[in-house]
Each structure stands twice: as structure tokens, then as C-alpha cells.
Design a protein around this motif. Structure first.
Motif, mmCIF file in Angstrom:
data_model
loop_
_atom_site.group_PDB
_atom_site.id
_atom_site.type_symbol
_atom_site.label_atom_id
_atom_site.label_comp_id
_atom_site.label_asym_id
_atom_site.label_seq_id
_atom_site.Cartn_x
_atom_site.Cartn_y
_atom_site.Cartn_z
ATOM 1 N N ALA A 18 73.510 21.065 59.120
ATOM 2 C CA ALA A 18 72.519 20.208 58.451
ATOM 3 C C ALA A 18 73.167 19.662 57.190
ATOM 4 N N CYS A 19 73.871 18.565 57.312
ATOM 5 C CA CYS A 19 74.568 17.991 56.149
ATOM 6 C C CYS A 19 74.880 16.526 56.434
ATOM 7 N N TRP A 20 74.689 15.666 55.430
ATOM 8 C CA TRP A 20 75.011 14.250 55.589
ATOM 9 C C TRP A 20 76.513 14.016 55.572
ATOM 10 N N HIS A 21 77.259 14.918 54.953
ATOM 11 C CA HIS A 21 78.712 14.712 54.845
ATOM 12 C C HIS A 21 79.452 15.992 55.224
ATOM 13 N N PRO A 22 79.391 16.391 56.517
ATOM 14 C CA PRO A 22 80.035 17.646 56.895
ATOM 15 C C PRO A 22 81.528 17.632 56.578
ATOM 16 N N ARG B 55 81.645 23.734 58.340
ATOM 17 C CA ARG B 55 81.237 22.323 58.247
ATOM 18 C C ARG B 55 80.354 22.075 57.031
ATOM 19 N N HIS B 56 79.542 23.061 56.682
ATOM 20 C CA HIS B 56 78.601 22.872 55.570
ATOM 21 C C HIS B 56 79.257 23.306 54.252
ATOM 22 N N PRO B 57 79.114 22.526 53.171
ATOM 23 C CA PRO B 57 79.726 22.910 51.888
ATOM 24 C C PRO B 57 79.269 24.298 51.402
ATOM 25 N N TYR B 58 78.031 24.696 51.724
ATOM 26 C CA TYR B 58 77.561 26.023 51.310
ATOM 27 C C TYR B 58 78.347 27.117 52.050
ATOM 28 N N ALA C 71 66.344 14.894 53.407
ATOM 29 C CA ALA C 71 66.842 16.191 53.897
ATOM 30 C C ALA C 71 67.509 16.002 55.257
ATOM 31 N N PRO C 72 68.744 16.501 55.424
ATOM 32 C CA PRO C 72 69.399 16.364 56.725
ATOM 33 C C PRO C 72 68.842 17.369 57.733
ATOM 34 N N ALA C 73 68.788 16.989 59.027
ATOM 35 C CA ALA C 73 68.331 17.924 60.063
ATOM 36 C C ALA C 73 69.535 18.691 60.617
ATOM 37 N N ARG D 13 72.005 9.750 48.968
ATOM 38 C CA ARG D 13 71.230 10.052 50.175
ATOM 39 C C ARG D 13 70.827 11.536 50.205
ATOM 40 N N CYS D 14 71.746 12.410 49.746
ATOM 41 C CA CYS D 14 71.473 13.859 49.752
ATOM 42 C C CYS D 14 70.281 14.186 48.846
ATOM 43 N N VAL D 15 70.140 13.440 47.751
ATOM 44 C CA VAL D 15 69.059 13.703 46.793
ATOM 45 C C VAL D 15 67.714 13.214 47.363
ATOM 46 N N GLY E 35 65.240 16.203 48.888
ATOM 47 C CA GLY E 35 66.346 15.974 49.835
ATOM 48 C C GLY E 35 66.968 17.266 50.322
ATOM 49 N N CYS E 36 68.289 17.326 50.341
ATOM 50 C CA CYS E 36 68.994 18.544 50.755
ATOM 51 C C CYS E 36 68.848 19.583 49.648
ATOM 52 N N ALA E 37 68.329 20.775 49.987
ATOM 53 C CA ALA E 37 68.050 21.794 48.960
ATOM 54 C C ALA E 37 69.317 22.271 48.262
ATOM 55 N N PHE E 38 70.486 22.026 48.858
ATOM 56 C CA PHE E 38 71.740 22.491 48.257
ATOM 57 C C PHE E 38 72.311 21.454 47.281
ATOM 58 N N HIS E 39 71.689 20.260 47.195
ATOM 59 C CA HIS E 39 72.358 19.177 46.450
ATOM 60 C C HIS E 39 72.662 19.502 44.978
ATOM 61 N N PRO E 40 71.794 20.268 44.247
ATOM 62 C CA PRO E 40 72.161 20.517 42.848
ATOM 63 C C PRO E 40 73.451 21.348 42.687
ATOM 64 N N ARG E 41 73.874 22.033 43.762
ATOM 65 C CA ARG E 41 75.070 22.882 43.666
ATOM 66 C C ARG E 41 76.254 22.290 44.430
ATOM 67 N N CYS E 42 76.069 21.115 45.019
ATOM 68 C CA CYS E 42 77.064 20.620 45.971
ATOM 69 C C CYS E 42 77.966 19.559 45.345
ATOM 70 N N GLU E 43 79.267 19.766 45.427
ATOM 71 C CA GLU E 43 80.203 18.794 44.823
ATOM 72 C C GLU E 43 80.315 17.515 45.649
ATOM 73 N N TYR E 44 79.779 17.527 46.886
ATOM 74 C CA TYR E 44 79.872 16.326 47.740
ATOM 75 C C TYR E 44 78.566 15.528 47.759
ATOM 76 N N ALA E 45 77.583 15.934 46.962
ATOM 77 C CA ALA E 45 76.245 15.313 47.049
ATOM 78 C C ALA E 45 76.296 13.815 46.741
ATOM 79 N N SER E 46 75.603 13.031 47.563
ATOM 80 C CA SER E 46 75.489 11.581 47.349
ATOM 81 C C SER E 46 74.018 11.266 47.059
HETATM 82 FE FE1 SF4 Z 1 76.048 18.604 50.062
HETATM 83 FE FE2 SF4 Z 1 74.789 16.403 50.797
HETATM 84 FE FE3 SF4 Z 1 75.687 18.038 52.641
HETATM 85 FE FE4 SF4 Z 1 73.612 18.746 51.163
HETATM 86 S S1 SF4 Z 1 73.684 17.058 52.607
HETATM 87 S S2 SF4 Z 1 75.342 20.003 51.655
HETATM 88 S S3 SF4 Z 1 74.166 17.846 49.202
HETATM 89 S S4 SF4 Z 1 76.918 16.881 51.177
#
Ligand code: SF4
Length: 327
Positions: free
Chosen positions: A318-322, A249-252, A305-307, A300-302, A287-298
Motif C-alpha cells: 500500500a504505497c504510491w511510490h513503492p 517495497r514499503h518505506p516503513y 490513502a493508497p490501497a 499525493r501521499c498527504v 492520506g497515507c498514515a505513514f506520510h509524516p515519517r516518510c522521506e518519499y512522501a509526495s
Molecule cells: Fe511514503 Fe507515500 Fe508510500 Fe506512504 S504512500 S509510504 S508516504 S511514499
């Protein structure tokens, strides 16, 4: 007896350094059931080892300190115990297998004495009883001519055999929970496979719970029932192994799975990797610590932080866009 053996709740372990306060374990929660094998995966520096050291009460202080949360073993919060009681709990109810046996074993002490001493101190065995039991344990972890080898020092064993000695020490008091921190990383693949088989055997024989820390999802697939994925000091996904491999579910997590080498890639030595580097803990992204590496970052992600939340079935993410949402 509860079905949950280990319950970690909102654990926070900080490092107080000249660069500032680093948070390698930043609000981590999970549980390990009785007889369950749970994997904790992520890249180096994501907080896996510090989580294990926190559970074992071995956080190096200074600079580290547990500053919040609870670690319950069979319902008892280990963080409320005095040092002496914690030492006993640690040795009798939990055993840790470290990454590197050559630093975890005492080089100046015969291996038989290292095993016997633990049992004499914590189980009240006599010297003779402990020596007898030490032979049985060395034999059980697959050390040939166990009785003769009691008198050997760690340097007289090969790398794989030293790891077996360390497993013997970890299980000698018959603990309920084994924590293994990348115990096969430094070994060649044949010895790795033998050690994985040994841990599986121990688990089947005596129904131990195992927390297996690794960066290797292949090991997770082979050993674990459930898995937590850690990134930048937090759990970002939790799922059964089957769910995680079928529907990350998580891009990472998806990136980690994509970087598992196929047979063809092993031959060509051309591995896929996740773009970018894990964050510097002294300068965490917003925000979400993975956002600088995430191709789906919006946006909101910046900003936010998602719970870690339920995302259909038993999985947590923990992702806004699973990537996958159960309907
Ligand atoms: Fe990517 Fe956003 Fe999900 Fe973080 S919250 S993993 S930046 S889509």
C-alpha cells in the motif's frame, strides 16, 4: 478441505472511547494457509494484538467491538456464530499463546487442572483420561518430571516454563491454528530460542498453521513462510519472508529492516530507529498514515490513502511510490 485455513476479510475493530472512535483494526485482510506460518509485524500499537484478539473473539467489550468484515475458519464465518459455538471453535480449533503467561494462567489453579479442564469441557474426556493426556502434553512441551508437576501452581514455574505450560494449554485440544502474540518478548535469549524451537517442532510434527505476532523481524526470518507488515491499523505490505528481506517495497518495512541491529550495533548499543512516532489513533494523519515519517512522501501521499495492491510477483503493498517494482 480448502488449502486456506484462516481468511480475514476487511476486518474492522473499533474502540469507542471518550476521545472518539479509534480504529486499531481498519480494514485488515489476509489469509493463513494450512501448515503455513505467517508473521504479523509492526511497532507497538499498530493493531497486531487487536487483530489476534478479534480472531479469537476476545476483544474487550467495552470499549472494543468488531464492526465489520469476516473471519472465516475453514470457510465458516466466526462472526456469525453464537457465543457458545464460538467458545467451542476457539478452544478446539484455535489456540492462543499470550505475551505474558503470568496473567493468562489462573494463579489459584494447579496447572494439571487447567489443562485437564479444557479437555474435559471441549473434548468430553473423563477426569482420568484428561489427567493422563495432560501429563503427555506437559512432557511434549519439555517440562521435566511432568507427572509430578501437574499438581504445581503457576508461580512454582520459572518464566520460560510458564510459557511452556501456556503452550500446553493452547495445544491440548489439538487445534488447527496457533496464534502466538509476542510469546518470547519477556524471556532471555536462550529461553527464547528454546521456545522458538519448540513451536517449530510442533509445526513440523503435526502440520499446524501458526500466526506469529511480533515486532522482531529476526523471529520472522527464523520461523515464518510469509509476513504481513501492519501500520496504524492496516496491512501495508505482504510478501514471502525471502522477498521482504531482499526487496522491501514499503518505506516503513525498509525502515523496520534498517532498525534490525547488526552484531556491531549490538556491541555498541547504537541502534537505528525510524524517525518520528506512530500516529495517535485519535488524530490520524490524512492520506497515507505513514506520510509524516516518510522521506518519499509526495503531495499525493498527504491527500490520498493508497490501497493494498499487487506489486509484481506475489507481493502486495500500500504505497504510491513503492521502493521496488517487479518488471
Ligand atoms: Fe511514503 Fe507515500 Fe508510500 Fe506512504 S504512500 S509510504 S508516504 S511514499
Amino acid at each position: 478441505m480448502s488449502e486456506v485455513l484462516l481468511q480475514v476479510e476487511e476486518l474492522e475493530t473499533h474502540l469507542f472511547t471518550k476521545e472518539g472512535v479509534l480504529k486499531p483494526v481498519n480494514g485488515v485482510s489476509f489469509h493463513v494457509g494450512r501448515g503455513e506460518t505467517v508473521g504479523l509485524v509492526g511497532e507497538s500499537g499498530c493493531g497486531k494484538t487487536m487483530t489476534a484478539l478479534s480472531i479469537m473473539g476476545l476483544v474487550p467489550n467495552p470499549p472494543g467491538r468488531i464492526v465489520g468484515g469476516a473471519i472465516r475458519l475453514d470457510g465458516e464465518d466466526l462472526l456469525q456464530l453464537d457465543d457458545r459455538t464460538l467458545r467451542t471453535r476457539r478452544s478446539v480449533h484455535m489456540g492462543m499463546i499470550f505475551q505474558d503467561a503470568s496473567t493468562a494462567l489462573n494463579p489459584t489453579m494447579r496447572v494439571g487442572d487447567q489443562i485437564s479442564e479444557t479437555m474435559q469441557r471441549h473434548l468430553g474426556m473423563s477426569r482420568g483420561e484428561a489427567a493422563l493426556h495432560a501429563t503427555e502434553i506437559l512432557d511434549r512441551v519439555g517440562i521435566p518430571a511432568a507427572e509430578q508437576r501437574l499438581d504445581d501452581y503457576p508461580h512454582q514455574f520459572s518464566g520460560g516454563m510458564r510459557q511452556r505450560v501456556m503452550i500446553a494449554i493452547a495445544i491440548c485440544c489439538n487445534p488447527d491454528l496457533l496464534i502466538a502474540d509476542e510469546p518470547t518478548t519477556a524471556l532471555d535469549v536462550t529461553i527464547q530460542a528454546q521456545l522458538l524451537d519448540l513451536v517449530l517442532e510442533l509445526k513440523e510434527d503435526v502440520g499446524k498453521s501458526v500466526l506469529w505476532i511480533t515486532h522482531d523481524l529476526g523471529v520472522v526470518a527464523e520461523l515464518c513462510d510469509r509476513v504481513m507488515v501492519m501500520y496504524a491499523g492496516q496491512v501495508v505490505e505482504e510478501a514471502t519472508v525471502e522477498e521482504l528481506f531482499l526487496r522491501p517495497r514499503h518505506p516503513y518495512t525498509a525502515g523496520l529492516l534498517d532498525s534490525m541491529p547488526t552484531l556491531e550495533e549490538r556491541r555498541q548499543e547504537s541502534l537505528k530507529t525510524i524517525e518520528g512516532m506512530p500516529p495517535n489513533m485519535a488524530r490520524m494523519p490524512s492520506g497515507c498514515a505513514f506520510h509524516p515519517r516518510c522521506e518519499y512522501a509526495s503531495e499525493r501521499c498527504v491527500e490520498e490513502a493508497p490501497a493494498l495492491e499487487r506489486s509484481g510477483g506475489d507481493g502486495l503493498v500500500a504505497c504510491w511510490h513503492p521502493l521496488y517494482i517487479e518488471g
